[in-house]
Design an enzyme around this catalytic site. Structure first.
Site, PDB file in Angstrom:
ATOM      1  N   LYS A 139      14.363 -10.383 -35.683  1.00  0.00           N
ATOM      2  CA  LYS A 139      13.498  -9.321 -35.142  1.00  0.00           C
ATOM      3  C   LYS A 139      13.899  -7.964 -35.698  1.00  0.00           C
ATOM      4  CE  LYS A 139      14.197  -7.289 -30.821  1.00  0.00           C
ATOM      5  NZ  LYS A 139      14.139  -5.850 -30.963  1.00  0.00           N
ATOM      6  N   ASN A 140      15.192  -7.684 -35.696  1.00  0.00           N
ATOM      7  CA  ASN A 140      15.631  -6.340 -36.090  1.00  0.00           C
ATOM      8  C   ASN A 140      15.553  -6.107 -37.595  1.00  0.00           C
ATOM      9  OD1 ASN A 140      16.028  -5.842 -33.428  1.00  0.00           O
ATOM     10  ND2 ASN A 140      18.277  -5.778 -33.505  1.00  0.00           N
ATOM     11  N   ARG A 197      10.612   0.439 -29.039  1.00  0.00           N
ATOM     12  CA  ARG A 197      11.428   1.480 -29.659  1.00  0.00           C
ATOM     13  C   ARG A 197      11.152   1.583 -31.176  1.00  0.00           C
ATOM     14  NH1 ARG A 197      15.318   5.635 -28.999  1.00  0.00           N
ATOM     15  NH2 ARG A 197      16.684   5.573 -30.784  1.00  0.00           N
ATOM     16  N   CYS A 229      13.636  -1.062 -24.640  1.00  0.00           N
ATOM     17  CA  CYS A 229      14.592  -1.369 -23.580  1.00  0.00           C
ATOM     18  C   CYS A 229      15.263  -0.101 -23.091  1.00  0.00           C
ATOM     19  CB  CYS A 229      15.669  -2.320 -24.103  1.00  0.00           C
ATOM     20  SG  CYS A 229      15.104  -4.007 -24.270  1.00  0.00           S
ATOM     21  N   ARG A 261      18.701   6.993 -25.199  1.00  0.00           N
ATOM     22  CA  ARG A 261      18.072   6.584 -26.459  1.00  0.00           C
ATOM     23  C   ARG A 261      17.341   7.740 -27.152  1.00  0.00           C
ATOM     24  NH1 ARG A 261      16.411   0.393 -26.844  1.00  0.00           N
ATOM     25  NH2 ARG A 261      17.317   0.776 -28.876  1.00  0.00           N
ATOM     26  N   ASP A 294      24.276  -6.038 -28.960  1.00  0.00           N
ATOM     27  CA  ASP A 294      23.211  -6.942 -28.508  1.00  0.00           C
ATOM     28  C   ASP A 294      23.744  -8.262 -27.970  1.00  0.00           C
ATOM     29  OD1 ASP A 294      21.316  -5.096 -29.070  1.00  0.00           O
ATOM     30  OD2 ASP A 294      20.510  -6.067 -30.848  1.00  0.00           O
TER      31      ASP A 294
HETATM   32  C1  UD1 Z   1      19.051  -1.064 -33.185  1.00  0.00           C
HETATM   33  C2  UD1 Z   1      18.589  -2.429 -32.739  1.00  0.00           C
HETATM   34  C3  UD1 Z   1      19.181  -2.769 -31.375  1.00  0.00           C
HETATM   35  C4  UD1 Z   1      20.702  -2.629 -31.420  1.00  0.00           C
HETATM   36  C5  UD1 Z   1      21.101  -1.281 -31.986  1.00  0.00           C
HETATM   37  C6  UD1 Z   1      22.602  -1.137 -32.213  1.00  0.00           C
HETATM   38  C7  UD1 Z   1      16.401  -2.669 -33.731  1.00  0.00           C
HETATM   39  C8  UD1 Z   1      14.948  -2.803 -33.528  1.00  0.00           C
HETATM   40  N1  UD1 Z   1      17.140  -2.427 -32.646  1.00  0.00           N
HETATM   41  O1  UD1 Z   1      18.567  -0.120 -32.235  1.00  0.00           O
HETATM   42  O2  UD1 Z   1      18.812  -4.102 -31.062  1.00  0.00           O
HETATM   43  O3  UD1 Z   1      21.189  -2.744 -30.101  1.00  0.00           O
HETATM   44  O4  UD1 Z   1      20.475  -1.056 -33.253  1.00  0.00           O
HETATM   45  O5  UD1 Z   1      23.071  -2.171 -33.021  1.00  0.00           O
HETATM   46  O6  UD1 Z   1      16.919  -2.839 -34.825  1.00  0.00           O
HETATM   47  N2  UD1 Z   1      21.387   7.518 -31.189  1.00  0.00           N
HETATM   48  C9  UD1 Z   1      21.338   8.879 -31.053  1.00  0.00           C
HETATM   49  N3  UD1 Z   1      20.350   9.561 -31.730  1.00  0.00           N
HETATM   50  C10 UD1 Z   1      19.452   8.929 -32.527  1.00  0.00           C
HETATM   51  C11 UD1 Z   1      19.524   7.518 -32.654  1.00  0.00           C
HETATM   52  C12 UD1 Z   1      20.501   6.827 -31.980  1.00  0.00           C
HETATM   53  O7  UD1 Z   1      22.135   9.483 -30.337  1.00  0.00           O
HETATM   54  O8  UD1 Z   1      18.585   9.607 -33.119  1.00  0.00           O
HETATM   55  C13 UD1 Z   1      22.417   6.754 -30.432  1.00  0.00           C
HETATM   56  C14 UD1 Z   1      21.767   5.805 -29.435  1.00  0.00           C
HETATM   57  O9  UD1 Z   1      21.431   6.459 -28.233  1.00  0.00           O
HETATM   58  C15 UD1 Z   1      22.848   4.767 -29.248  1.00  0.00           C
HETATM   59  C16 UD1 Z   1      23.477   4.703 -30.643  1.00  0.00           C
HETATM   60  O10 UD1 Z   1      23.108   5.899 -31.312  1.00  0.00           O
HETATM   61  O11 UD1 Z   1      23.777   5.215 -28.313  1.00  0.00           O
HETATM   62  C17 UD1 Z   1      23.030   3.503 -31.456  1.00  0.00           C
HETATM   63  O12 UD1 Z   1      21.637   3.540 -31.647  1.00  0.00           O
HETATM   64  P1  UD1 Z   1      20.944   2.959 -32.957  1.00  0.00           P
HETATM   65  O13 UD1 Z   1      21.983   2.415 -33.873  1.00  0.00           O
HETATM   66  O14 UD1 Z   1      20.016   3.996 -33.483  1.00  0.00           O
HETATM   67  O15 UD1 Z   1      20.119   1.759 -32.370  1.00  0.00           O
HETATM   68  P2  UD1 Z   1      18.575   1.422 -32.552  1.00  0.00           P
HETATM   69  O16 UD1 Z   1      18.179   1.636 -33.964  1.00  0.00           O
HETATM   70  O17 UD1 Z   1      17.802   2.098 -31.477  1.00  0.00           O
END
Ligand code: UD1
Length: 417
Positions: A22-23, A91, A115, A120, A304
């Protein structure tokens, strides 16, 4: 509301082939807005993939699905805003930002849903786009994004290796002539898969000796045929299901992407053998506590799988401590596991689990996708009957979850409650 009725206690055994991740497929579908024609193989049938396909059609890409193969063909310019209901549905809809800015120079969209795991924020996505020349006006949840002079290559330093921000940046950079250098990029296997797709479409992407990603983009990307990599989180979930029920399983996936979860399963007493494309696990009569598990960006232990491994720890002999460093609030499953008799003390970002001999069946509600899967596994290992509600969360991320578990010998039935 859809729910699962589960009678615990069956030993799970058999063979499972992980679906496409999925990711990985979601960012690849977002990147497809830049391409003329792509054929994406090994696409899982998931509601998040369906949402991405709706968005693609809206943005001028014809989508044809034959089993697990999607053919994506550009049919018009499609420079349109993305409706709020699709942005809220998941997301990953924010991953269309980079591609649309590169292709059209403007797009209006809203903050994404998905989620609920804490704040986030998307500040890193926006920071990266601004450094490439985007002007982003925020009004409530609405983001009006333009690139008045087009995007340009840039040197971008990410202060945290955000998976989504790295993907948005890679997609934007691949569709922008010139060079973009990304320091501090995430290194998850799903990022490597996106890079392989973008390279196949004509972008030049390499990693220099300091780990900086160098992207040479182009205005027009051709598209290509790409096979999505197997889902490491799904694979580890089924390994855990067999481990928790004293079972035996072979999962076809890439063991090289599973080093941290396999190490924890070994600490739990499981016997594990692997070749390049599969992992086999034999569980002991009772699992052991796994010591300390700390979630971290790849190659660390994946956030995850934190909920799934907490469910496993709940029935193991001894202690396991799980520390969540990636997301702010990712312990929503703790309360539900306690209702099954689990002994868990959570303080701040750490939960200490003292395993009990047997969890008890209960009425449970899925708080989010991975926590939902964890509760199903706990119910399969527990004594007696459980009802798990709000399972639409699970179906966002696990294709064919119920038939796969039933095929391994689980007593699980979908019901309406
Ligand atoms: C992706 C995955 C999710 C997984 C996560 C971490 C997908 C669709 N989802 O989510 O399943 O749990 O990676 O492995 O691929 N953050 C910020 N600012 C931002 C972006 C992120 O502060 O602009 C923080 C988030 O709040 C979180 C951390 O960074 O605490 C990790 O987020 P991120 O790596 O961006 O995860 P996702 O891409 O949302």
């Amino acid at each position: 509301m859809r729910a699962y009725q589960i009678v615990g206690g069956n030993r799970l055994a058999g063979t499972v082939t992980a679906h496409g991740a999925k990711n990985a497929v979601l960012p690849i579908l977002s990147a497809a807005v830049l391409c003329r024609r792509s054929v994406i193989e090994n696409c899982p049938t998931l509601s998040d993939v369906a949402v991405s396909c709706h968005i693609l059609r809206h943005l001028g890409i014809a989508v044809d699905r034959q089993q697990s193969t999607l053919t994506l063909t550009r049919i018009d310019e499609g420079c349109r805003d993305i409706p709020v209901e699709w942005m809220r549905a998941m997301r990953s809809s924010i991953l269309f930002l980079g591609g649309m800015l590169a292709r059209c120079g403007l797009v209006t969209l809203s903050r994404p849903g998905g989620c609920s795991l804490g704040g986030r924020p998307i500040d890193l996505h926006l920071l990266a786009m601004r450094q490439m020349g985007a002007v982003i006006e925020e009004e409530g949840d609405t983001l009006r994004c333009t690139a008045p002079h087009g995007l340009h290559g840039a040197a971008v330093q990410l202060p945290y290796p955000s998976v989504g921000a790295t993907e948005n940046l890679l997609i934007a950079a691949a569709g922008t002539p010139g060079e973009t250098a990304i320091t501090g990029a995430a290194r998850e296997p799903e990022i490597t898969d996106l890079i392989a797709y973008l390279q196949g479409c004509g972008a030049r992407i390499e990693t220099d000796t300091d780990g900086v990603l160098l992207v040479q983009g182009r205005r027009e990307l051709t598209g290509c045929r790409h096979t999505v990599l197997p889902d490491r989180i799904e694979a580890a979930t089924y390994l855990a299901a067999a481990a928790m029920t004293g079972g035996e399983i072979t999962v076809f996936a890439r063991p090289e992407h599973l080093a941290a979860p396999l190490a924890a399963l070994r600490r739990a007493g499981c016997r594990i053998t692997a070749d390049a494309e599969s992992v086999s696990l034999t569980a002991p009569a009772r699992l052991l506590g796994m010591g300390s598990i700390v979630t971290l960006p790849y190659p660390g232990f994946p956030t995850d799988l934190q909920a799934v491994f907490m469910a496993m720890a709940a029935g193991a002999h001894g202690f396991t401590s799980l520390t969540e460093t990636v997301f702010e609030h990712r312990f929503a499953h703790v309360e539900e596991l306690r209702r099954m008799g689990a002994d868990i003390t959570a303080a701040g970002r750490t939960a200490v689990v003292s395993g009990v001999p047997r969890l008890q069946g209960a009425s449970l509600a899925c708080p989010d996708l991975r926590a939902g899967a964890a509760l199903v596994l706990a119910a399969l290992a527990a004594e007696g009957q459980s009802t798990v509600t709000d399972v639409s969360h699970i179906e966002r991320g696990y294709a064919g979850f119920v038939p796969t578990l039933a095929g391994l010998g689980a007593a699980i039935t979908p019901v309406e409650v």
